[in-house]
Design a protein around this motif. Structure first.
Motif, PDB file in Angstrom:
ATOM      1  N   GLN A 165       0.819  -1.207   0.000  1.00 27.79           N
ATOM      2  CA  GLN A 165       0.000   0.000   0.000  1.00 27.79           C
ATOM      3  C   GLN A 165       0.862   1.270   0.000  1.00 27.79           C
ATOM      4  O   GLN A 165       0.336   2.374  -0.049  1.00 27.79           O
ATOM      5  CB  GLN A 165      -0.930   0.020   1.231  1.00 27.79           C
ATOM      6  CG  GLN A 165      -1.875  -1.161   1.304  1.00 27.79           C
ATOM      7  CD  GLN A 165      -2.761  -1.272   0.078  1.00 27.79           C
ATOM      8  OE1 GLN A 165      -3.356  -0.302  -0.358  1.00 27.79           O
ATOM      9  NE2 GLN A 165      -2.835  -2.471  -0.487  1.00 27.79           N
ATOM     10  N   PHE A 166       2.186   1.109   0.076  1.00 30.73           N
ATOM     11  CA  PHE A 166       3.103   2.253   0.105  1.00 30.73           C
ATOM     12  C   PHE A 166       3.389   2.698  -1.328  1.00 30.73           C
ATOM     13  O   PHE A 166       3.929   1.921  -2.126  1.00 30.73           O
ATOM     14  CB  PHE A 166       4.406   1.865   0.820  1.00 30.73           C
ATOM     15  CG  PHE A 166       5.333   3.016   1.057  1.00 30.73           C
ATOM     16  CD1 PHE A 166       5.235   3.773   2.220  1.00 30.73           C
ATOM     17  CD2 PHE A 166       6.320   3.341   0.143  1.00 30.73           C
ATOM     18  CE1 PHE A 166       6.096   4.840   2.449  1.00 30.73           C
ATOM     19  CE2 PHE A 166       7.186   4.400   0.360  1.00 30.73           C
ATOM     20  CZ  PHE A 166       7.063   5.153   1.516  1.00 30.73           C
ATOM     21  N   PRO A 167       3.053   3.943  -1.672  1.00 29.52           N
ATOM     22  CA  PRO A 167       3.294   4.423  -3.042  1.00 29.52           C
ATOM     23  C   PRO A 167       4.788   4.359  -3.391  1.00 29.52           C
ATOM     24  O   PRO A 167       5.632   4.842  -2.649  1.00 29.52           O
ATOM     25  CB  PRO A 167       2.822   5.877  -3.005  1.00 29.52           C
ATOM     26  CG  PRO A 167       1.934   5.966  -1.810  1.00 29.52           C
ATOM     27  CD  PRO A 167       2.439   4.949  -0.828  1.00 29.52           C
ATOM     28  N   GLY A 168       5.101   3.703  -4.496  1.00 30.25           N
ATOM     29  CA  GLY A 168       6.488   3.628  -4.944  1.00 30.25           C
ATOM     30  C   GLY A 168       7.328   2.589  -4.236  1.00 30.25           C
ATOM     31  O   GLY A 168       8.557   2.611  -4.349  1.00 30.25           O
ATOM     32  N   HIS A 169       6.693   1.660  -3.528  1.00 32.92           N
ATOM     33  CA  HIS A 169       7.455   0.615  -2.835  1.00 32.92           C
ATOM     34  C   HIS A 169       8.338  -0.129  -3.825  1.00 32.92           C
ATOM     35  O   HIS A 169       7.921  -0.454  -4.938  1.00 32.92           O
ATOM     36  CB  HIS A 169       6.501  -0.381  -2.148  1.00 32.92           C
ATOM     37  CG  HIS A 169       7.221  -1.543  -1.556  1.00 32.92           C
ATOM     38  ND1 HIS A 169       7.134  -2.815  -2.075  1.00 32.92           N
ATOM     39  CD2 HIS A 169       8.059  -1.618  -0.496  1.00 32.92           C
ATOM     40  CE1 HIS A 169       7.882  -3.627  -1.353  1.00 32.92           C
ATOM     41  NE2 HIS A 169       8.457  -2.928  -0.394  1.00 32.92           N
ATOM     42  N   ILE A 170       9.577  -0.373  -3.423  1.00 32.41           N
ATOM     43  CA  ILE A 170      10.526  -1.123  -4.244  1.00 32.41           C
ATOM     44  C   ILE A 170      10.555  -2.540  -3.692  1.00 32.41           C
ATOM     45  O   ILE A 170      10.986  -2.762  -2.552  1.00 32.41           O
ATOM     46  CB  ILE A 170      11.934  -0.485  -4.196  1.00 32.41           C
ATOM     47  CG1 ILE A 170      11.868   0.949  -4.723  1.00 32.41           C
ATOM     48  CG2 ILE A 170      12.921  -1.322  -4.991  1.00 32.41           C
ATOM     49  CD1 ILE A 170      13.128   1.754  -4.478  1.00 32.41           C
ATOM     50  N   ALA A 171      10.106  -3.494  -4.474  1.00 35.95           N
ATOM     51  CA  ALA A 171      10.010  -4.883  -4.018  1.00 35.95           C
ATOM     52  C   ALA A 171      11.289  -5.650  -4.345  1.00 35.95           C
ATOM     53  O   ALA A 171      11.442  -6.171  -5.448  1.00 35.95           O
ATOM     54  CB  ALA A 171       8.808  -5.555  -4.649  1.00 35.95           C
ATOM     55  N   CYS A 172      12.197  -5.698  -3.387  1.00 35.86           N
ATOM     56  CA  CYS A 172      13.410  -6.501  -3.565  1.00 35.86           C
ATOM     57  C   CYS A 172      13.099  -7.971  -3.288  1.00 35.86           C
ATOM     58  O   CYS A 172      13.687  -8.858  -3.882  1.00 35.86           O
ATOM     59  CB  CYS A 172      14.517  -6.017  -2.627  1.00 35.86           C
ATOM     60  SG  CYS A 172      15.070  -4.338  -2.981  1.00 35.86           S
ATOM     61  N   ASP A 173      12.190  -8.233  -2.362  1.00 32.40           N
ATOM     62  CA  ASP A 173      11.764  -9.586  -2.011  1.00 32.40           C
ATOM     63  C   ASP A 173      10.241  -9.587  -1.984  1.00 32.40           C
ATOM     64  O   ASP A 173       9.628  -8.917  -1.148  1.00 32.40           O
ATOM     65  CB  ASP A 173      12.329  -9.978  -0.643  1.00 32.40           C
ATOM     66  CG  ASP A 173      11.965 -11.395  -0.214  1.00 32.40           C
ATOM     67  OD1 ASP A 173      11.080 -12.020  -0.834  1.00 32.40           O
ATOM     68  OD2 ASP A 173      12.561 -11.884   0.757  1.00 32.40           O
ATOM     69  N   GLY A 174       9.634 -10.319  -2.888  1.00 32.20           N
ATOM     70  CA  GLY A 174       8.187 -10.355  -2.993  1.00 32.20           C
ATOM     71  C   GLY A 174       7.491 -10.878  -1.753  1.00 32.20           C
ATOM     72  O   GLY A 174       6.298 -10.658  -1.565  1.00 32.20           O
ATOM     73  N   ALA A 175       8.228 -11.565  -0.866  1.00 35.69           N
ATOM     74  CA  ALA A 175       7.633 -12.105   0.355  1.00 35.69           C
ATOM     75  C   ALA A 175       7.436 -11.029   1.429  1.00 35.69           C
ATOM     76  O   ALA A 175       6.698 -11.238   2.387  1.00 35.69           O
ATOM     77  CB  ALA A 175       8.506 -13.232   0.914  1.00 35.69           C
ATOM     78  N   THR A 176       8.090  -9.895   1.281  1.00 37.99           N
ATOM     79  CA  THR A 176       7.993  -8.845   2.290  1.00 37.99           C
ATOM     80  C   THR A 176       6.606  -8.222   2.290  1.00 37.99           C
ATOM     81  O   THR A 176       6.082  -7.839   1.250  1.00 37.99           O
ATOM     82  CB  THR A 176       9.059  -7.760   2.044  1.00 37.99           C
ATOM     83  OG1 THR A 176      10.346  -8.358   2.193  1.00 37.99           O
ATOM     84  CG2 THR A 176       8.915  -6.603   3.015  1.00 37.99           C
ATOM     85  N   LYS A 177       6.040  -8.106   3.510  1.00 38.48           N
ATOM     86  CA  LYS A 177       4.712  -7.508   3.664  1.00 38.48           C
ATOM     87  C   LYS A 177       4.736  -6.248   4.531  1.00 38.48           C
ATOM     88  O   LYS A 177       3.883  -5.380   4.375  1.00 38.48           O
ATOM     89  CB  LYS A 177       3.752  -8.533   4.252  1.00 38.48           C
ATOM     90  CG  LYS A 177       3.472  -9.673   3.286  1.00 38.48           C
ATOM     91  CD  LYS A 177       2.381 -10.579   3.785  1.00 38.48           C
ATOM     92  CE  LYS A 177       1.988 -11.544   2.702  1.00 38.48           C
ATOM     93  NZ  LYS A 177       2.477 -12.871   2.882  1.00 38.48           N
ATOM     94  N   SER A 178       5.681  -6.160   5.471  1.00 42.29           N
ATOM     95  CA  SER A 178       5.802  -4.958   6.305  1.00 42.29           C
ATOM     96  C   SER A 178       7.277  -4.618   6.451  1.00 42.29           C
ATOM     97  O   SER A 178       8.150  -5.458   6.208  1.00 42.29           O
ATOM     98  CB  SER A 178       5.130  -5.148   7.668  1.00 42.29           C
ATOM     99  OG  SER A 178       5.746  -6.179   8.398  1.00 42.29           O
ATOM    100  N   GLU A 179       7.532  -3.360   6.859  1.00 41.64           N
ATOM    101  CA  GLU A 179       8.917  -2.876   6.865  1.00 41.64           C
ATOM    102  C   GLU A 179       9.055  -1.725   7.849  1.00 41.64           C
ATOM    103  O   GLU A 179       8.116  -0.960   8.057  1.00 41.64           O
ATOM    104  CB  GLU A 179       9.260  -2.417   5.448  1.00 41.64           C
ATOM    105  CG  GLU A 179      10.663  -1.964   5.222  1.00 41.64           C
ATOM    106  CD  GLU A 179      10.954  -1.732   3.734  1.00 41.64           C
ATOM    107  OE1 GLU A 179      12.120  -1.474   3.427  1.00 41.64           O
ATOM    108  OE2 GLU A 179      10.027  -1.789   2.887  1.00 41.64           O
ATOM    109  N   ILE A 180      10.247  -1.641   8.428  1.00 45.33           N
ATOM    110  CA  ILE A 180      10.599  -0.471   9.220  1.00 45.33           C
ATOM    111  C   ILE A 180      11.983  -0.016   8.768  1.00 45.33           C
ATOM    112  O   ILE A 180      12.875  -0.840   8.554  1.00 45.33           O
ATOM    113  CB  ILE A 180      10.534  -0.744  10.741  1.00 45.33           C
ATOM    114  CG1 ILE A 180      10.711   0.560  11.533  1.00 45.33           C
ATOM    115  CG2 ILE A 180      11.538  -1.805  11.164  1.00 45.33           C
ATOM    116  CD1 ILE A 180      10.333   0.453  13.003  1.00 45.33           C
TER     117      ILE A 180
END
Length: 159
Positions: free
Chosen positions: A101-116
């Motif tokens: 849901q984060f605009p412009g998120h860069i997906a290095c690992d498709g398994a990632t769902k949350s981040e800090i």
């Protein structure tokens, strides 16, 4: 492995022990790569439900991959792009419960769902970020954020 705890204070106490370990392990060391490598290893061992823990370092208006634990990652991220670049441009921690849901998120690992992502400073300038990814939605709460910011503050005094 760290066990997800409630707000009774045990979680905070566990983080305090981790921060003491970081401080003791870093004492007297001046090599930035060695310090960041051990910091990422400590966090990877301590935190549960994470799939990537590491640092990106500031270089020429972009972040460059630094010491980390996890799968291979994006090597360069422009300031202002993705969660990491946004943390630098806004000069503040980004705690994202759903990266999709984060605009412009860069997906290095498709398994990632949350981040800090927490900015790292030296001499009042951002020199990089601590980035932690999780395959679980809403993995990081306010206690995680406060304690991880304290972890970074202790790390900064050794850089």
């Amino acid at each position: 492995m760290f066990q997800q705890l409630d707000y009774s204070g045990e979680k905070t106490k566990d983080y305090e022990l981790l921060i003491k370990q970081l401080d003791a392990l870093s004492a007297g060391e001046t090599n930035q790569i060695a310090l960041l490598s051990n910091a990422s290893a400590l966090l990877n061992q301590f935190l549960d439900e994470v799939n990537w823990v590491g640092f990106y370092l500031s270089e020429n208006e972009e972040l460059v991959l630094g010491p980390f634990q996890g799968l291979p990652a994006c090597i360069r991220i422009p300031f202002g792009k993705g969660v990491c670049g946004t943390a630098v441009s806004e000069k503040k921690t980004q705690r994202i419960s759903d990266v999709h849901q984060f605009p412009g998120h860069i997906a290095c690992d498709g398994a990632t769902k949350s981040e800090i992502v927490i900015p790292v400073y030296h001499n009042n300038e951002i020199i990089g970020v601590l980035d932690i990814d999780s395959p679980v939605h809403d993995r990081f709460d306010a206690i995680d954020q406060e304690c991880l910011e304290n972890f970074v503050t202790v790390l900064e005094k050794h850089l």
